[in-house]
Write a protein that holds these residues in place. Structure first.
Motif, short mmCIF file in Angstrom:
data_model
loop_
_atom_site.label_atom_id
_atom_site.label_comp_id
_atom_site.label_asym_id
_atom_site.label_seq_id
_atom_site.Cartn_x
_atom_site.Cartn_y
_atom_site.Cartn_z
N ALA A 41 55.38 49.98 52.38
CA ALA A 41 55.76 49.36 51.11
C ALA A 41 54.59 48.62 50.48
O ALA A 41 54.49 48.53 49.26
N GLY A 42 53.69 48.10 51.33
CA GLY A 42 52.55 47.36 50.79
C GLY A 42 51.71 48.20 49.85
O GLY A 42 51.20 47.69 48.84
N VAL A 43 51.56 49.48 50.15
CA VAL A 43 50.72 50.36 49.34
C VAL A 43 51.55 51.30 48.47
O VAL A 43 51.24 51.53 47.31
N GLN A 44 52.63 51.84 49.02
CA GLN A 44 53.33 52.93 48.35
C GLN A 44 54.44 52.48 47.39
O GLN A 44 54.61 53.07 46.32
N THR A 45 55.22 51.48 47.76
CA THR A 45 56.41 51.18 46.96
C THR A 45 56.59 49.70 46.61
O THR A 45 57.58 49.34 45.98
N GLY A 46 55.64 48.85 47.02
CA GLY A 46 55.88 47.43 46.80
C GLY A 46 54.70 46.69 46.25
O GLY A 46 54.42 46.70 45.05
N THR A 47 53.96 46.04 47.14
CA THR A 47 52.95 45.07 46.74
C THR A 47 51.93 45.62 45.74
O THR A 47 51.83 45.11 44.62
N LEU A 48 51.16 46.61 46.12
CA LEU A 48 50.08 47.07 45.25
C LEU A 48 50.58 47.80 44.01
O LEU A 48 50.05 47.57 42.91
N PRO A 49 51.59 48.68 44.10
CA PRO A 49 52.06 49.34 42.87
C PRO A 49 52.55 48.36 41.81
O PRO A 49 52.18 48.47 40.64
N SER A 50 53.37 47.39 42.22
CA SER A 50 53.93 46.47 41.22
C SER A 50 52.84 45.58 40.62
O SER A 50 52.86 45.29 39.42
N LYS A 51 51.87 45.16 41.44
CA LYS A 51 50.81 44.31 40.92
C LYS A 51 49.89 45.10 39.98
O LYS A 51 49.38 44.56 39.00
N VAL A 92 47.24 53.63 44.48
CA VAL A 92 48.05 54.06 45.61
C VAL A 92 47.37 55.20 46.37
O VAL A 92 47.26 55.18 47.60
N ASN A 93 46.89 56.19 45.64
CA ASN A 93 46.26 57.34 46.29
C ASN A 93 44.96 56.96 46.98
O ASN A 93 44.65 57.46 48.08
N THR A 94 44.20 56.07 46.38
CA THR A 94 42.93 55.64 46.98
C THR A 94 43.18 54.83 48.25
O THR A 94 42.51 55.02 49.27
N MET A 95 44.15 53.91 48.20
CA MET A 95 44.45 53.09 49.39
C MET A 95 44.99 53.95 50.52
O MET A 95 44.72 53.68 51.70
N CYS A 185 61.97 39.04 39.16
CA CYS A 185 61.22 38.32 38.13
C CYS A 185 59.92 39.05 37.78
O CYS A 185 59.52 39.11 36.61
N GLU A 186 59.26 39.61 38.79
CA GLU A 186 58.02 40.33 38.50
C GLU A 186 58.28 41.53 37.60
O GLU A 186 57.61 41.71 36.57
N TYR A 187 59.26 42.36 37.96
CA TYR A 187 59.53 43.55 37.15
C TYR A 187 60.07 43.18 35.77
O TYR A 187 59.75 43.84 34.78
N GLY A 313 61.89 39.86 59.07
CA GLY A 313 62.42 38.97 58.04
C GLY A 313 61.37 38.02 57.49
O GLY A 313 60.18 38.34 57.43
N PHE A 314 61.82 36.84 57.07
CA PHE A 314 60.99 35.84 56.40
C PHE A 314 59.66 35.60 57.14
O PHE A 314 59.67 35.58 58.36
N PRO A 315 58.52 35.44 56.45
CA PRO A 315 58.40 35.39 54.99
C PRO A 315 58.22 36.75 54.32
O PRO A 315 58.21 36.83 53.09
N ALA A 316 58.03 37.82 55.08
CA ALA A 316 57.96 39.18 54.53
C ALA A 316 56.93 39.30 53.41
O ALA A 316 57.19 39.85 52.34
N LEU A 317 55.74 38.80 53.67
CA LEU A 317 54.63 38.93 52.74
C LEU A 317 53.57 39.84 53.35
O LEU A 317 53.34 39.81 54.56
N ALA A 318 52.91 40.63 52.53
CA ALA A 318 51.85 41.49 53.05
C ALA A 318 50.77 40.66 53.73
O ALA A 318 50.25 41.03 54.79
N SER A 319 50.44 39.52 53.15
CA SER A 319 49.38 38.66 53.69
C SER A 319 49.73 38.15 55.08
O SER A 319 48.89 38.19 56.00
#
Length: 476
Positions: A41-51, A92-95, A185-187, A313-319
């Motif tokens: 999700a970090g690369v394909q469907t979540g963090t990087l795509p939305s940012k 996404v493709n590069t990562m 909120c982001e979207y 679960g929490f905090p469920a952050l890529a970092s």
């Protein structure tokens, strides 16, 4: 049977970093990924795509530049969905390629297929062919997936979750987002920046409840300026999808109102992605929302099996997930380099404008009985902010102990907030005072001077000389 010191299940931020670290220290490592693309999700469907979509929306809309330099940007043609998705697809493709290369460079053996436990040491890989491998240690890093309530008729065409929204074929004329958490909120702000009429339906009376309330209210104000309608204390009780794709969806609200929109996004929760693992075969204890229960070392109840990232679960952050993976490897192989996760880490919300925070909110300081004070500084009041055009009336808020003047909370709303917060992290970790900040020299002009002016404001507040109030307008 192939045997490894470590089997990692999942190639997201947690899995990749854990696999590479274990291999770096000379261990044999296998990584299993069920998808064709790497990064989870970090690369394909979540963090990087939305940012990336957020940055694209800022560029295409030019909302931070309008009127600032005397002219407005003109693309010369109507912006289409291909323009909107262009940079996201490149990132996404590069990562994906970078992750594959990183695993290969460190000698990690990669298996494509679905992993499932046979017992605590044996994992079956089901793909084009089936294979069973042995692992002395096993790390579960399978991430999460969007929760699907049974009453919502997802079709990935007009009724979306946070994964399918990334594959839309055209811009919706209007959209309703259910849920006012980070994803929602982001979207919402991304679509609003593209000129799409946006609604948020939220069952509470505020958004992002973990934020300092002043910051949360400021973000609501900016959302409303972007023509986002927020329906507080409400929910959706019925969904009607007409056969004609040109007709609006009819969403019946708990209040009785019927909301008519072109598209709908459910953004109110995710679940751990462990269904296919057959954890019961290994005796692994699981918790709510399909998560795995672990201790402070990210070890499950089965000593050789660890779990990290969204799946716990929490905090469920890529970092934090990346560090959890590295810490788990530390305890498996006694590398003695990273024993525990930092107890203080920043949160970044990539809305428009961005929000970032570290440390205590004003509400938490009150709850803890701390004698505190605050200091503010505004983008519009400093030279770098003037150059940028006072984007979104952003501001920085410092919370500090009245007696010692030690900073205990930093909260920022505005352009580049997620970058600026890291100096605040250093301040809080080192227990620096307002005097430390005032005595620091920053490049001029830069946004980091927000820290210095907020410190001066805080000292003025302590002395009873109120310089400004939150939200007070100042036009030089």
């Amino acid at each position: 049977m192939k045997s490894y010191d470590l089997i990692v299940i999942g190639s997201g931020p947690a899995g990749e970093k854990a696999a590479v670290k274990a291999a770096y220290f000379g261990n044999t490592v296998a990584l299993i990924e069920k998808e064709q693309a790497f990064g989870g999700a970090g690369v394909q469907t979540g963090t990087l795509p939305s940012k990336t979509l957020k940055e694209t929306a800022l560029y295409l809309s030019g909302i931070y530049q309008k009127g600032v330099f005397g002219i407005d940007k003109d693309l010369g043609r109507e912006t289409g969905i291909q323009d909107f998705m262009y940079r996201k697809n490149i990132v996404v493709n590069t990562m994906d390629k970078i992750i594959k290369y990183n695993l290969e460079k460190h000698g990690v053996t990669v298996f494509q297929g679905t992993a499932s436990f046979i017992d605590k040491n044996h994992v079956k890989i089901s793909g084009e062919t089936s294979e069973t491998i042995y692992g002395k240690y096993i790390l579960i890093a399978t991430g999460s997936y969007p929760y699907h309530p049974k009453n919502i008729p997802f079709d990935n065409e007009r009724i979306h979750d946070s994964d399918s929204i990334l594959n839309i074929k055209k811009f919706p004329k209007s959209i309703c987002v259910l849920g006012a958490g980070v994803i929602g909120c982001e979207y919402a702000t991304i679509f609003a920046a593209m000129g799409i009429k946006t609604y948020i339906v939220n069952n509470k009376d505020e958004i992002l409840t973990f934020l300092d309330k002043e910051i949360s209210k400021a973000l609501v104000t900016q959302m409303k300026k972007r023509n986002i309608s927020i329906l507080f204390n409400n929910s959706i009780v019925d969904y009607h999808i007409p056969d004609d794709p040109d007709q609006n969806l009819n969403l019946t609200l708990e209040s009785g109102e019927i909301l008519q929109v072109d598209s709908f996004l459910f953004a109110a929760g995710r679940s751990g992605n462990i269904k296919l693992l057959q954890c019961e075969n290994a005796g692994i204890k699981t918790g709510d929302r399909e998560t795995i229960i672990v201790n402070e070392m990210f070890q499950s109840n089965i000593p050789n099996i660890y779990a990290v990232g969204d799946t716990i679960g929490f905090p469920a952050l890529a970092s934090t997930s990346m560090e959890q993976g590295r810490i788990a490897v530390t305890h498996m192989f006694k590398t003695a380099d990273l024993e525990s996760l930092a107890d203080i880490f920043p949160y970044g919300i990539y809305t428009i404008p961005e929000v970032s925070l570290i440390g205590l909110t004003e509400e938490k300081a009150k709850e803890n009985g701390i004698d505190y004070n605050v200091g503010y500084s505004y983008y519009r009041d400093i030279s770098r902010g003037m150059i940028m055009g006072y984007p979104d009336n952003g501001f920085l808020k410092l919370i500090f102990e009245s007696k010692t003047k030690i900073v205990i909370g930093v909260h920022i709303i505005g352009h580049h907030a997620t970058e600026l917060i890291h100096y605040g992290m250093a301040i809080i970790r080192e227990k620096h005072t307002l005097s430390h900040i005032i005595g620091t020299v920053f490049n001029y002009p830069t946004l980091h001077n927000l820290y210095k002016y907020a410190s001066y404001d805080g000292l003025g507040n302590l002395a009873g000389k109120k310089i400004k109030k939150a939200g007070e307008q100042f036009i030089p």
